[in-house]
Scaffold this motif. Structure first.
Motif, PDB file in Angstrom:
ATOM      1  N   VAL A   1       0.853  -1.189   0.000  1.00  0.00           N
ATOM      2  CA  VAL A   1       0.000   0.000   0.000  1.00  0.00           C
ATOM      3  C   VAL A   1       0.883   1.232   0.000  1.00  0.00           C
ATOM      4  N   GLU A   2       0.666   2.091  -0.987  1.00  0.00           N
ATOM      5  CA  GLU A   2       1.387   3.357  -1.060  1.00  0.00           C
ATOM      6  C   GLU A   2       0.527   4.476  -0.477  1.00  0.00           C
ATOM      7  N   SER A   3       1.203   5.488   0.028  1.00  0.00           N
ATOM      8  CA  SER A   3       0.510   6.689   0.484  1.00  0.00           C
ATOM      9  C   SER A   3       1.461   7.864   0.378  1.00  0.00           C
ATOM     10  N   GLY A   4       0.913   9.065   0.529  1.00  0.00           N
ATOM     11  CA  GLY A   4       1.757  10.252   0.560  1.00  0.00           C
ATOM     12  C   GLY A   4       1.741  11.095  -0.685  1.00  0.00           C
ATOM     13  N   GLY A   5       1.051  10.633  -1.726  1.00  0.00           N
ATOM     14  CA  GLY A   5       0.972  11.444  -2.929  1.00  0.00           C
ATOM     15  C   GLY A   5       0.108  12.674  -2.716  1.00  0.00           C
ATOM     16  N   GLY A   6       0.130  13.557  -3.700  1.00  0.00           N
ATOM     17  CA  GLY A   6      -0.683  14.758  -3.591  1.00  0.00           C
ATOM     18  C   GLY A   6      -0.237  15.813  -4.572  1.00  0.00           C
ATOM     19  N   LEU A   7      -0.690  17.027  -4.329  1.00  0.00           N
ATOM     20  CA  LEU A   7      -0.369  18.168  -5.174  1.00  0.00           C
ATOM     21  C   LEU A   7       0.693  19.016  -4.487  1.00  0.00           C
ATOM     22  N   VAL A   8       1.727  19.373  -5.220  1.00  0.00           N
ATOM     23  CA  VAL A   8       2.806  20.184  -4.666  1.00  0.00           C
ATOM     24  C   VAL A   8       3.292  21.139  -5.750  1.00  0.00           C
TER      25      VAL A   8
ATOM     26  N   SER B   1      12.855  18.933  -4.552  1.00  0.00           N
ATOM     27  CA  SER B   1      13.077  19.675  -5.804  1.00  0.00           C
ATOM     28  C   SER B   1      12.222  19.113  -6.933  1.00  0.00           C
ATOM     29  N   LEU B   2      10.961  18.912  -6.631  1.00  0.00           N
ATOM     30  CA  LEU B   2      10.057  18.296  -7.607  1.00  0.00           C
ATOM     31  C   LEU B   2       9.840  19.198  -8.808  1.00  0.00           C
ATOM     32  N   LYS B   3       9.686  18.550  -9.956  1.00  0.00           N
ATOM     33  CA  LYS B   3       9.498  19.233 -11.227  1.00  0.00           C
ATOM     34  C   LYS B   3       8.143  18.831 -11.812  1.00  0.00           C
ATOM     35  N   PRO B   4       7.582  19.646 -12.668  1.00  0.00           N
ATOM     36  CA  PRO B   4       6.305  19.256 -13.293  1.00  0.00           C
ATOM     37  C   PRO B   4       6.395  17.912 -14.013  1.00  0.00           C
ATOM     38  N   GLU B   5       7.554  17.595 -14.565  1.00  0.00           N
ATOM     39  CA  GLU B   5       7.682  16.309 -15.271  1.00  0.00           C
ATOM     40  C   GLU B   5       7.711  15.109 -14.337  1.00  0.00           C
TER      41      GLU B   5
ATOM     42  N   VAL C   1       1.704   8.702 -11.660  1.00  0.00           N
ATOM     43  CA  VAL C   1       1.386   7.755 -10.599  1.00  0.00           C
ATOM     44  C   VAL C   1       2.648   6.988 -10.209  1.00  0.00           C
ATOM     45  N   TYR C   2       2.864   6.892  -8.910  1.00  0.00           N
ATOM     46  CA  TYR C   2       4.030   6.189  -8.375  1.00  0.00           C
ATOM     47  C   TYR C   2       3.585   4.895  -7.700  1.00  0.00           C
TER      48      TYR C   2
ATOM     49  N   GLY D   1      -0.664   2.191  -6.386  1.00  0.00           N
ATOM     50  CA  GLY D   1      -0.171   3.465  -6.870  1.00  0.00           C
ATOM     51  C   GLY D   1      -0.728   4.661  -6.121  1.00  0.00           C
ATOM     52  N   THR D   2       0.028   5.741  -6.166  1.00  0.00           N
ATOM     53  CA  THR D   2      -0.398   7.003  -5.571  1.00  0.00           C
ATOM     54  C   THR D   2      -0.034   8.132  -6.535  1.00  0.00           C
ATOM     55  N   GLN D   3      -0.966   9.057  -6.708  1.00  0.00           N
ATOM     56  CA  GLN D   3      -0.782  10.134  -7.690  1.00  0.00           C
ATOM     57  C   GLN D   3       0.061  11.256  -7.097  1.00  0.00           C
ATOM     58  N   VAL D   4       1.043  11.680  -7.867  1.00  0.00           N
ATOM     59  CA  VAL D   4       1.846  12.854  -7.533  1.00  0.00           C
ATOM     60  C   VAL D   4       1.642  13.882  -8.636  1.00  0.00           C
ATOM     61  N   THR D   5       1.255  15.080  -8.241  1.00  0.00           N
ATOM     62  CA  THR D   5       1.045  16.165  -9.195  1.00  0.00           C
ATOM     63  C   THR D   5       1.892  17.358  -8.781  1.00  0.00           C
ATOM     64  N   VAL D   6       2.749  17.794  -9.697  1.00  0.00           N
ATOM     65  CA  VAL D   6       3.615  18.942  -9.446  1.00  0.00           C
ATOM     66  C   VAL D   6       3.164  20.070 -10.366  1.00  0.00           C
ATOM     67  N   SER D   7       2.573  21.075  -9.769  1.00  0.00           N
ATOM     68  CA  SER D   7       1.986  22.150 -10.569  1.00  0.00           C
ATOM     69  C   SER D   7       1.854  23.403  -9.729  1.00  0.00           C
ATOM     70  N   SER D   8       1.990  24.546 -10.387  1.00  0.00           N
ATOM     71  CA  SER D   8       1.774  25.812  -9.703  1.00  0.00           C
ATOM     72  C   SER D   8       0.332  26.276  -9.866  1.00  0.00           C
TER      73      SER D   8
END
Length: 125
Positions: A5-12, A85-89, A93-94, A118-125
């Motif tokens: 089980v993965e956790s911790g993803g989100g929007l950053v 140092s997350l980038k939009p690219e 899903v991780y 999987g857990t979704q990671v979104t890097v966006s302003s």
């Protein structure tokens, strides 16, 4: 059957950090190499990082070296992926995965028998 089980993803925001966690119930993750993979829509699943069983050696894909750190917490039965140092690219899903042989670990999906959802990671302003 090992269930991850993965956790911790989100929007950053770009330049920010997230920590992903991988855990399992009923099994010690120390008995496995653990890998982190990611998969964007329409693309192949690619290896991000892994930590070997027994000796704890770590490996990273070139595109995350110096930014991501994988680690184990044996007491909590967790494996973490600290992402800085997350980038939009990096948006995708991780997944965490387990390899029962795992010495050394490899960033090849075919080496791993067990996968999380999987857990979704979104890097966006």
């Amino acid at each position: 059957q090992l269930q991850l089980v993965e956790s911790g993803g989100g929007l950053v925001q770009p330049g920010g950090s997230l920590r992903l966690s991988c855990t399992a119930s009923g099994f010690s993750l120390d008995s496995f190499a653990i890998g982190w993979f990611r998969q964007a829509p329409g693309k192949e699943r690619e290896g991000v990082s892994c930590i070997s069983r027994a000796d704890g050696r770590t490996y990273y894909a070139d595109f995350v070296k110096g930014r991501f750190t994988i680690s184990r917490d044996t007491a909590k039965n967790m494996v973490y992926l600290q992402m800085d140092s997350l980038k939009p690219e990096d948006t995708t899903v991780y997944f965490c995965a387990a390899d029962s042989y795992g010495v050394p670990c490899y960033l090849e999906r075919d080496e791993y028998e067990y996968w999380g959802q999987g857990t979704q990671v979104t890097v966006s302003s």
